[in-house]
Structure formats: structure tokens, C-alpha cells
Design a protein around this motif. Structure first.
Motif, short mmCIF file in Angstrom:
data_model
loop_
_atom_site.label_atom_id
_atom_site.label_comp_id
_atom_site.label_asym_id
_atom_site.label_seq_id
_atom_site.Cartn_x
_atom_site.Cartn_y
_atom_site.Cartn_z
N ALA A 39 39.71 33.31 40.10
CA ALA A 39 39.32 33.18 38.79
C ALA A 39 39.56 34.08 37.88
O ALA A 39 39.97 33.89 36.85
CB ALA A 39 38.05 32.84 38.74
N GLN A 40 39.72 35.17 38.25
CA GLN A 40 39.85 36.55 37.54
C GLN A 40 41.20 36.76 37.35
O GLN A 40 41.83 37.35 36.21
CB GLN A 40 39.19 37.81 37.98
CG GLN A 40 37.68 37.91 37.62
CD GLN A 40 37.17 39.29 38.01
OE1 GLN A 40 36.92 39.15 39.08
NE2 GLN A 40 37.40 40.34 37.24
N TYR A 58 24.79 31.56 40.46
CA TYR A 58 25.92 31.69 41.17
C TYR A 58 25.42 31.10 42.67
O TYR A 58 26.04 30.35 43.39
CB TYR A 58 26.52 32.90 41.25
CG TYR A 58 27.78 33.08 42.07
CD1 TYR A 58 29.18 32.65 41.80
CD2 TYR A 58 27.84 33.48 43.36
CE1 TYR A 58 30.08 32.72 42.49
CE2 TYR A 58 28.88 33.65 44.37
CZ TYR A 58 30.06 33.22 43.85
OH TYR A 58 31.30 32.92 44.64
N LYS A 102 24.77 27.75 43.18
CA LYS A 102 25.97 26.72 43.02
C LYS A 102 26.75 26.89 44.43
O LYS A 102 27.13 25.88 44.72
CB LYS A 102 26.81 27.43 41.81
CG LYS A 102 27.60 26.42 41.42
CD LYS A 102 28.45 27.03 40.20
CE LYS A 102 30.16 26.47 40.43
NZ LYS A 102 30.99 27.37 39.92
N VAL A 103 27.00 27.88 45.20
CA VAL A 103 27.66 28.09 46.32
C VAL A 103 27.03 27.69 47.30
O VAL A 103 27.75 27.04 48.36
CB VAL A 103 28.34 29.40 46.62
CG1 VAL A 103 29.36 29.73 45.31
CG2 VAL A 103 27.41 30.61 46.81
N ALA A 146 34.39 32.93 48.01
CA ALA A 146 34.32 34.28 47.34
C ALA A 146 35.52 34.58 46.66
O ALA A 146 36.00 34.83 45.43
CB ALA A 146 33.60 35.29 48.08
N PHE A 171 29.67 39.30 37.53
CA PHE A 171 30.92 38.78 37.71
C PHE A 171 31.42 38.60 36.44
O PHE A 171 30.79 38.12 35.35
CB PHE A 171 30.84 37.20 38.28
CG PHE A 171 30.32 37.37 39.94
CD1 PHE A 171 30.73 38.16 40.58
CD2 PHE A 171 29.44 36.42 40.27
CE1 PHE A 171 30.19 38.49 42.07
CE2 PHE A 171 28.82 36.55 41.32
CZ PHE A 171 29.13 37.37 42.29
N PRO A 172 32.68 39.31 36.06
CA PRO A 172 32.76 39.59 34.44
C PRO A 172 33.43 38.30 33.74
O PRO A 172 33.37 37.92 32.67
CB PRO A 172 34.00 40.44 34.39
CG PRO A 172 34.52 40.49 35.81
CD PRO A 172 33.46 40.06 36.68
N HIS A 173 34.04 37.09 34.69
CA HIS A 173 34.66 35.99 33.96
C HIS A 173 33.65 35.01 33.75
O HIS A 173 33.98 33.96 33.28
CB HIS A 173 35.73 35.82 34.65
CG HIS A 173 35.33 35.34 36.32
ND1 HIS A 173 34.55 36.26 37.04
CD2 HIS A 173 35.09 33.96 36.86
CE1 HIS A 173 34.52 35.55 38.19
NE2 HIS A 173 34.71 34.25 38.30
N SER A 226 36.20 31.75 43.72
CA SER A 226 35.39 31.76 42.67
C SER A 226 35.40 32.74 41.94
O SER A 226 35.18 33.09 40.85
CB SER A 226 33.92 31.35 43.19
OG SER A 226 33.66 32.21 43.93
N ILE A 227 35.64 34.25 42.56
CA ILE A 227 35.61 35.44 41.94
C ILE A 227 37.04 36.30 41.47
O ILE A 227 37.41 36.20 40.72
CB ILE A 227 34.91 36.46 43.05
CG1 ILE A 227 33.43 35.67 43.08
CG2 ILE A 227 34.66 37.72 42.16
CD1 ILE A 227 32.69 35.51 42.03
#
Lengths: 403, 231
Positions: free
Chosen positions: B142-143, A103, A106-107, B135, A92-94, B138-139
């Protein structure tokens, strides 16, 4: 553990995969197939990311997918507990590496927690300490692959799918990652499905091998299916399949490690010898326990297949099996099963049976000619018998351990 | 410092711009997501339609809105007849006109941030145990946050400064639809009110600058955090 029978049509390419891997848990499966044969699609379907057109998938008594009218089951990917290390890592890049690794916990804090010691063990084993506060875009390909592997392991899967997970790592990095992968999955009984172009990459860990074949069916239509499925020692020593998986010169067989310590980095190993299963009456003067030298690339003892037996997978190259005379004190008595020529006809490979274990041997054209004649004569003279001609060979050396 | 009528104009303008963003930014998000994920008949035509306000004169948009939603308009007359709703020459018309003018800019800003999106990441998140919703937020979401904030900024500033469509569809009714640009225009028509026009123009500049600054700060704090650890 895993059994599936699924089909999916992608354009004009029919993927039609079925396999049943029995009840045993904790298997390490190696999957081989040419580019575009549908390996990644198979993994996607198992993980629940792609939906098969029809069929069923079950894993350790849980049905993951069933297209039949009566059941209509399609578990979400998150409910399957199947870990997946993608070919393109997909970090995940961010968020930073630490957050990437955490991750899953956490989820799913209740279902997929990992202890601090698990986290530290993986971080240490894969040398990720330096990377934790960095972001994925600043990592090299090999570093990203190590993180992707760590992230999948920390999500505590029941089955782990790996799609060429170590392709950008150097030899040392591969060995480090494989050592962790082997130990971690064995300890926790996690089954593994490992896709790789390189047979030797998962050698030492793989217990079973699967191959995918592509057939042409009429104009532009293709069909992929599982061609072979079996124990690694059977698949690598079968002449047809060994060529399919690009290992016509390598036998991977289980052997017992007989020496406690290494001498100059060499161990002694002996071939699995089950006289009864081999059906040989002991009139061949060969020693029932044939010993040979075993080296490992990193000097570490080879990993054991299971904890309670001193058995490991060893790799015996076809060139390292030599024809010898009966009088040779280090001779091993084997039966000659078949001879096949290589693609260009410049060398030949013979399939031998040593007790109940098959082996591949490289022959030069002259040797092949003599032996082929012998094989032919033998068949003539003993038409109704299953007996094969005897040969004497010597195993020069073998490699064990990881990569 | 500011006169009462200036406050009123400013308040109305901010209200209209905020309302336009609140209604049209979610619509822009929805359309961008649909356009990105699905293929269907008329997809391209609809996209062109949503981009029209960017390229046709604003007065044309205002005229079309009047034609469609005015009390005598094709849809507007029906609406008035059945539910008694009328848009033209009310604050609702100002919100609608400025929102429609801002829509293409918001769509473009969101789309650029979505173009670099890799949906494989969501699949990866789900194999790690995240539900579909989890998903996405959060992914993917968020981006696209940076794109979202720039869409918000562009949309807000565009709606705040909207003139042509608003004056055509909503008119210039004091304290109902007379937003800041309309008020400035009004003063330029009155001889000797140049200083009032100038004061309002400065206010417009200040609000726009504040919006750009706020968005820049939001962006930078995120980037700085990333850069600090990357080195």
C-alpha cells in the motif's frame, strides 16, 4: 505465565536469557537493563520477530518456540497474541489514526474484535478524539506514543510488551496512559512486560522486576543475561540490585491503605506486618501496624494491587527514613542488616528489616561509622546467632500512586 | 479522423507498450524486492546489467538481443531447434526490446519508493494479527503504490517511444513490428510524406500527455485526500 530460556548470538554479543515466572497470570513485570544490553532483542524474540538460535519460550501452557529436534516449534508473531508497543511506535503512515487503531480488528475480525465501547473507552481515556482523522506524520511524539499504546491494547493481546512506551510524554500524559494501562490489563488479566529507564515510571503498577546484566568475556565478546528476577519489593530493597536498576534511594513496598479518604491530599498507610514471618517476638514495644503519611502526585487514591485487598505499592525514599530514639512515640523497630557505601563514598545506604519487609535508609558518614561499629560488635558477640542489632526509625513520608 | 493505417500503427504501439509493461513491471518489482532484502554474490553485477539499457545506445541493446536471441543467435538457435520459437522480426521481439529498454527506468522508480520503506512496520502489523501476506499487501505494498504507478507510467512511455532497439531486433515490418516511432522514421525517408510524419508525431505527443495526466490524477486524488484531513 511466561517462561523462557533462549539464546541468540548477535555479532560478538551473546544474549542468553532465562526466566520462569511461575503460574500466576496478570503479572506486571518491569524490565531494566543498560543501553545495548539486549532488552529490545529479548522483546523481539518473545514477540516472534527475531528468532532465537536455540531455546524455548512458553506462555500460559502454550509453547511459542522450541528449537529442540523433537518439537521444532516457532509460532508466527500473529499466532502468539503478544501485543507490542515499539520504541519507535511504528504507526502505519498511509492510513489515518482511526484505521491504525482498527487495524487488528480488520485483519482478524473473528479472533481480535473489539467492541465499540472498548474503542470509545480507550479513545476517551487517552484523549485521542481529536486525532482520529489525522495521519501519523502530523502527530507529535507524545501523541504517536498514545496511539501506539491504544492500538496494542485494542488488539486484545494476552501478553503486552512495552518498550519505553511513554518516553516522549509529559508527566500528566504519562500518568493518564499508565492509569489506563493498569486498569485495562488488570481487568482483563493481561500480563505486561514493561521496559523503562525510569524505575518510577512503572512504580505503582509493577509487581515484579527483572534486570539484565552485561559481562565482558575476553576480547570484545559480551554476554547478556537475566541478573535478577523477583518481586518488586525484594528487588528494590536489595542493596546490589537496587543500584543496578538505578534506585539505590527508593524502596517500593506494598502497604495497606488505612484511611478511607484523604485529608489535605494525604492518606494513611501501614506497612505490611507479618509478625510470624518476621520471626520477631513482640518484645520491641513497636506497634505491629506502623502508620505513615502517604501522598499521591495527582490526588487520586493509589491503584490497588488486587481488587479484594486495600493494598497498594508505595515508594519510600531512603532519605525519608530517619534514625530516631526509642522513646519517640512514632518509632518503628527494625533490624539492621547491612550497610553499603555509595559509589563516591559520600553517603551510605543501610538495609533494614522491618518485620518481613526490607527497607533502605540513607545515612551520613558519621551515622554510618557508628552503626558499622555496632554491627561489627554485634557480630562478634553473637557469632552463632542470626539476630541483628535493633534500631528505631521513623518514616517521614511516602508516595503512592502513579508517577 | 485517423486513417486506417494510423489506427493500425497506434494499436500496435499501444499493444507493444502494454505487453512490455505487463511482462517487465513484475520482473522489475521482483528484482527490486530481491535486491532490497537479500545479499548474495553477483547482486551488484546483475543490477548493473539491468541498468545497462539506460546508458548504452539503444542500437547496442538491439544488436545484443539479435546476437543472443536471433535465429542464428547463441540462445535463439537453440530455442528454434528445440521448440521452434523465434523472436527476431516478430511482434514478440518488439515487446522484448521495448520492455528491456524500459526496465531500468521502472527499477529506479520502484527503488526510490522502497528506500523510505520501514520493514519494522510489517513486524508491527504481524503483532496485531496480520499474516505475512496480509501484512505485505496492507502495509508495504500500500505504501509503494505511488512508486508503482510512476514506474508503470515511465515504463509505458519509454516502451511506447522505443526506437533503436526495436528497429535493430524487430525490424520495421508494416503491421507486424512497425510501431509509431518506426512509422514516423519511415515517413521522414519518403520525400513528400512530411505531413504524415507530423500527424503521427502529434498522435505520439497526445498519447504520452494522456499517460502523464492519468498518472498525475491518480497521484493527486490520493494526496489531496491526505492533505484535506491533515490541516
Amino acid at each position: 505465565m511466561l517462561s523462557f530460556q533462549i539464546s541468540r548470538l548477535v555479532g560478538k554479543h551473546l544474549l542468553d536469557f532465562s526466566a520462569d515466572l511461575g503460574q500466576q497470570a496478570g503479572l506486571f513485570l518491569s524490565l531494566y537493563g543498560a543501553n545495548g544490553s539486549g532488552k529490545s532483542s529479548l522483546l523481539n524474540m518473545l514477540a516472534g520477530i527475531e528468532r532465537p538460535d536455540s531455546g524455548r519460550i512458553s506462555f500460559s501452557e502454550d509453547c511459542l518456540f522450541d528449537s529442540s529436534e523433537r518439537l521444532k516449534i516457532n509460532l508466527n508473531p500473529e499466532a502468539r497474541r503478544i501485543g507490542y508497543v515499539f520504541q519507535d511506535q511504528r504507526l502505519f503512515p498511509h492510513i489515518n489514526i482511526k484505521a491504525n487503531l482498527r487495524y487488528a480488528s480488520k485483519v482478524q475480525p473473528n479472533e481480535r474484535p473489539h467492541s465499540a465501547s472498548d474503542f470509545n473507552e480507550i479513545v476517551e481515556a487517552l484523549s485521542l478524539e481529536e486525532l482520529l482523522t489525522r495521519y501519523p506524520s502530523r502527530l507529535s511524539g507524545g501523541e504517536q506514543q498514545r496511539v501506539a499504546l491504544a492500538r496494542a491494547l485494542l488488539a486484545s493481546p494476552r501478553l503486552l510488551l512495552l518498550d519505553e512506551p511513554l518516553s516522549s510524554l509529559d508527566r500528566k500524559g504519562k500518568r493518564q496512559a499508565l492509569r489506563l494501562l493498569g486498569a485495562w490489563t488488570k481487568q482483563r488479566g493481561i500480563s505486561v512486560l514493561y521496559v523503562s529507564h525510569d524505575l518510577e515510571e512503572s512504580a505503582g503498577l509493577a509487581t515484579h522486576a527483572l534486570t539484565i546484566k552485561i559481562e565482558r568475556r575476553g576480547c570484545e565478546r559480551l554476554r547478556s543475561s537475566i541478573a535478577t528476577i523477583g518481586k518488586i519489593e525484594e528487588v528494590t530493597t536489595r542493596l546490589e540490585t537496587s543500584q543496578e536498576i538505578g534506585a539505590s534511594d527508593l524502596s517500593i513496598v506494598p502497604a495497606t491503605i488505612t484511611s478511607e479518604n484523604s485529608i489535605n491530599g494525604l492518606w494513611t498507610a501501614s506497612l505490611e506486618t507479618n509478625l510470624e514471618a518476621g520471626g520477631i517476638k513482640d518484645n520491641t514495644k513497636s506497634k505491629p501496624n506502623y502508620s505513615f503519611e502517604l501522598s499521591t502526585s495527582d490526588g487520586e487514591p493509589p491503584p490497588l494491587i488486587c481488587a479484594h485487598e486495600a493494598k497498594s505499592y508505595v515508594r519510600i525514599r531512603a532519605e525519608d527514613v530517619l534514625l530516631t530514639e526509642k522513646e519517640d512515640p512514632s518509632a518503628l523497630s527494625v533490624k539492621l542488616l547491612r550497610i553499603s557505601a555509595s559509589e563516591h563514598g559520600n553517603h551510605y545506604t543501610a538495609q533494614l528489616l522491618c518485620f518481613d519487609q526490607r527497607l533502605l535508609m540513607r545515612l551520613n558518614p558519621r551515622q554510618a561509622k557508628t552503626l558499622q561499629k555496632q554491627l561489627g560488635e554485634h557480630k562478634e558477640s553473637q557469632k552463632n546467632s542470626q539476630q541483628q542489632p535493633h534500631l528505631f526509625v521513623r518514616i517521614r513520608k511516602a508516595e503512592g500512586g502513579l508517577l | 479522423m485517423l486513417a486506417t493505417y494510423e489506427w493500425e500503427v497506434l494499436r500496435l504501439s499501444l499493444f507493444v507498450a502494454t505487453g512490455a509493461c505487463a511482462i517487465f513491471l513484475p520482473l522489475a518489482c521482483l528484482w527490486v524486492a530481491i535486491y532490497d532484502r537479500y545479499r548474495f554474490f553477483g547482486r551488484g553485477a546483475l543490477d548493473v546489467l539491468f541498468h545497462l539499457p539506460l546508458v548504452v545506445p539503444p542500437v547496442v541493446v538491439g544488436y545484443l538481443l539479435l546476437y543472443l536471441l536471433g535465429k542464428q543467435g547463441i540462445i535463439g538457435s537453440q530455442l528454434y531447434a528445440c521448440c521452434g520459437i523465434s523472436f527476431a522480426f516478430t511482434w514478440k521481439a518488439a515487446v522484448l526490446a521495448s520492455g528491456i529498454m524500459a526496465l531500468p527506468l521502472m527499477i529506479r522508480a520502484l527503488r526510490t519508493s522502497l528506500e523510505s520503506m520501514d520493514y519494522g512496520l510489517e513486524a508491527a502489523a504481524r503483532t496485531l494479527g496480520a499474516s505475512r501476506m496480509r501484512a505485505f499487501f496492507s502495509i508495504t505494498f500500500a505504501q509503494i503504490m505511488p512508486g508503482f504507478s510512476s514506474a508503470l507510467l515511465l515504463g509505458f512511455v519509454r516502451a511506447f517511444g522505443e526506437f533503436g532497439a526495436t528497429i535493430t531486433f524487430a525490424g520495421s515490418i508494416p503491421s507486424v513490428t512497425r510501431t509509431l516511432p518506426l512509422a514516423i522514421y519511415n515517413y521522414t525517408l519518403i520525400p513528400g510524406a512530411e505531413s504524415d510524419a507530423a500527424r503521427l508525431s502529434i498522435i505520439a505527443c497526445l498519447v504520452a500527455s494522456a499517460a502523464v495526466l492519468a498518472s498525475g490524477l491518480l497521484h493527486r486524488s490520493k494526496h489531496r485526500a491526505e492533505r484535506r484531513v491533515r490541516i
